[in-house]
Structures are given as C-alpha cells and as structure tokens.
Design a protein around this motif. Structure first.
Motif, short mmCIF file in Angstrom:
data_model
loop_
_atom_site.label_atom_id
_atom_site.label_comp_id
_atom_site.label_asym_id
_atom_site.label_seq_id
_atom_site.Cartn_x
_atom_site.Cartn_y
_atom_site.Cartn_z
N GLY A 85 11.88 14.29 -25.09
CA GLY A 85 12.64 13.93 -23.91
C GLY A 85 13.19 15.10 -23.12
N ALA A 86 12.89 16.29 -23.55
CA ALA A 86 13.35 17.47 -22.82
C ALA A 86 12.44 17.69 -21.61
CB ALA A 86 13.34 18.70 -23.72
N PRO A 87 12.95 18.32 -20.58
CA PRO A 87 12.09 18.61 -19.42
C PRO A 87 10.98 19.59 -19.81
CG PRO A 87 14.25 19.64 -19.18
CD PRO A 87 14.30 18.82 -20.43
N ILE A 88 10.03 19.71 -18.93
CA ILE A 88 8.92 20.63 -19.17
C ILE A 88 9.50 22.00 -19.53
CG2 ILE A 88 6.93 21.79 -18.15
CD1 ILE A 88 6.46 18.83 -18.67
N SER A 89 8.96 22.57 -20.59
CA SER A 89 9.46 23.82 -21.13
C SER A 89 8.31 24.80 -21.26
CB SER A 89 10.06 23.55 -22.51
OG SER A 89 10.20 24.73 -23.25
N PRO A 90 8.60 26.10 -21.18
CA PRO A 90 7.53 27.06 -21.42
C PRO A 90 7.10 27.04 -22.88
CG PRO A 90 9.62 28.19 -21.15
CD PRO A 90 9.85 26.74 -20.83
N GLY A 91 7.86 26.39 -23.75
CA GLY A 91 7.51 26.32 -25.17
C GLY A 91 7.94 27.58 -25.89
N LEU A 92 7.23 28.63 -25.67
CA LEU A 92 7.55 29.94 -26.24
C LEU A 92 7.77 30.91 -25.10
CD1 LEU A 92 4.75 30.10 -28.97
CD2 LEU A 92 7.15 29.48 -29.32
N ASN A 93 8.79 31.74 -25.22
CA ASN A 93 9.03 32.72 -24.16
C ASN A 93 8.09 33.92 -24.33
OD1 ASN A 93 10.19 34.41 -26.13
ND2 ASN A 93 12.29 33.93 -25.53
N GLY A 113 11.05 30.10 -29.11
CA GLY A 113 11.38 28.86 -28.43
C GLY A 113 12.32 28.06 -29.30
N GLY A 114 12.84 26.98 -28.75
CA GLY A 114 13.75 26.17 -29.55
C GLY A 114 14.09 24.85 -28.89
N LEU A 115 14.73 24.01 -29.68
CA LEU A 115 15.11 22.67 -29.24
C LEU A 115 16.31 22.23 -30.05
CD1 LEU A 115 14.37 19.88 -27.82
CD2 LEU A 115 13.08 19.42 -29.89
N ALA A 116 17.30 21.66 -29.37
CA ALA A 116 18.41 21.01 -30.04
C ALA A 116 18.33 19.54 -29.68
CB ALA A 116 19.74 21.60 -29.59
N ALA A 117 18.22 18.68 -30.71
CA ALA A 117 18.10 17.25 -30.47
C ALA A 117 18.59 16.49 -31.69
CB ALA A 117 16.64 16.88 -30.18
N GLY A 118 19.31 15.41 -31.44
CA GLY A 118 19.73 14.54 -32.53
C GLY A 118 20.59 15.23 -33.58
N GLY A 119 21.35 16.22 -33.18
CA GLY A 119 22.19 16.94 -34.13
C GLY A 119 21.47 17.99 -34.95
#
Length: 175
Positions: free
Chosen positions: A47-55, A60-66
């Motif tokens: 559900g995150a917006p389009i991301s480069p994935g890896l810089n 790269g990273g994601l925070a979701a659901g704690g």
C-alpha cells in the motif's frame, strides 16, 4: 462470466499496471535490477506509493503494521539481504544477550524463515533472509510478510524470554 485462473495472473497484471513489470523469471541468479523490482513490487503491494525500492547505495526499507523491514543489495555476492527489525539496543547489548537470541533460534523458535542477525554498527537485532536467486514475486511477498510478523512476535515474546534467561536465570530454575 469466465474468471482468470489463480496462477498469479492477477498479481502479474497488478505489477504491470503499476508500471513495475515482473522482476524476472523465478530461479535465475538475482541482479541488482531484479532485486530492485522485487522490492518495488513488495513495497507497492503493502500500500505504499511507488518507491525506487533500493536507493543508489543499494538500501531500501518499509515500515508497516508495526514492523520495520530493511533491504540491502550486496554487489560483491549478488544477493539481496532482507532484515526485519526485532529490537534496537540503546547501548551495546550485555554479554549473553545475543547468544540468548541465537539459542532461541537453535532451539527451534520460529524465525519466520530468517536467521538471527545482530548488526553492531546500528545495534539492531534482526531476523534476516538473503536471496541470491529470483523468487516468485508472490512467494517473496509472502515471505517478507511472514518475516515482519515474526519480528513483531520476537519483539514481544522472545525478547522477554531471553531477558529472563540472561538476567534472571534463578527465576526460571524455580519453575
């Protein structure tokens, strides 16, 4: 009305519609580009917006659901390291703490398919999986969700158990 078979076609179409395209066929050696596509697709599926994935540095990273999930591309080994944070220590951990977490893993505590990984440079304890071959996108997403869910459980249940073992073993002996 005919329906599409449940062969992953919906996920494939979803990734194409999102402009990402599939990472690559499963089972081939991973490249930075396919790793980037996997990470992009997973982040988007959460559900995150389009991301480069890896810089540009391969992070790269994601925070979701704690949960917090980090990605790192290793150019020298052509591998994608995926790490779900269990706990970040304020100070270097006391002697025996990391060994306590490793003992939990060796005793068969569910690690979500990962391995216990302590990173001294950021004092983070993680459950980590590494990919050298392209997994199917649906499998990758399922494995990342499992890793995140398990890291949350380790943060609540396993952390307390290890702390009791290391700092208060006499209480465990009474039981």
């Amino acid at each position: 009305m005919a329906t599409a078979p449940r062969s992953g076609l919906a996920g494939l179409l979803k990734s194409w519609v999102a402009g990402l395209g599939p990472a690559a066929p499963a089972g081939i050696p991973l490249t930075r580009e396919t790793a980037q596509r996997l990470v992009q697709s997973f982040i988007h599926s959460e559900g995150a917006p389009i991301s480069p994935g890896l810089n540009a540095q391969g992070f790269g990273g994601l925070a979701a659901g704690g949960a917090q999930l980090y990605f790192e591309w290793h150019e020298e080994t052509q591998a994608l390291e995926c790490s779900a944070l269990v706990y970040r220590f304020r100070e270097p951990p006391k002697p025996g703490v990391i060994a306590g977490f490793q003992a939990e893993e060796q005793e068969g505590t569910d690690t979500g398919g990962g391995t216990v990984d302590y990173e001294p440079e950021n004092r983070g304890l993680y459950l980590t999986r590494t990919y050298a071959q392209v997994p199917e996108e649906r499998t990758f997403a399922k494995e990342m969700r499992r890793l995140m869910k398990t890291s949350r459980k380790w943060n609540t249940e396993v952390l307390d158990r290890v702390a009791s073992r290391v700092f208060h073993p006499e209480e465990l002996e009474k039981r």
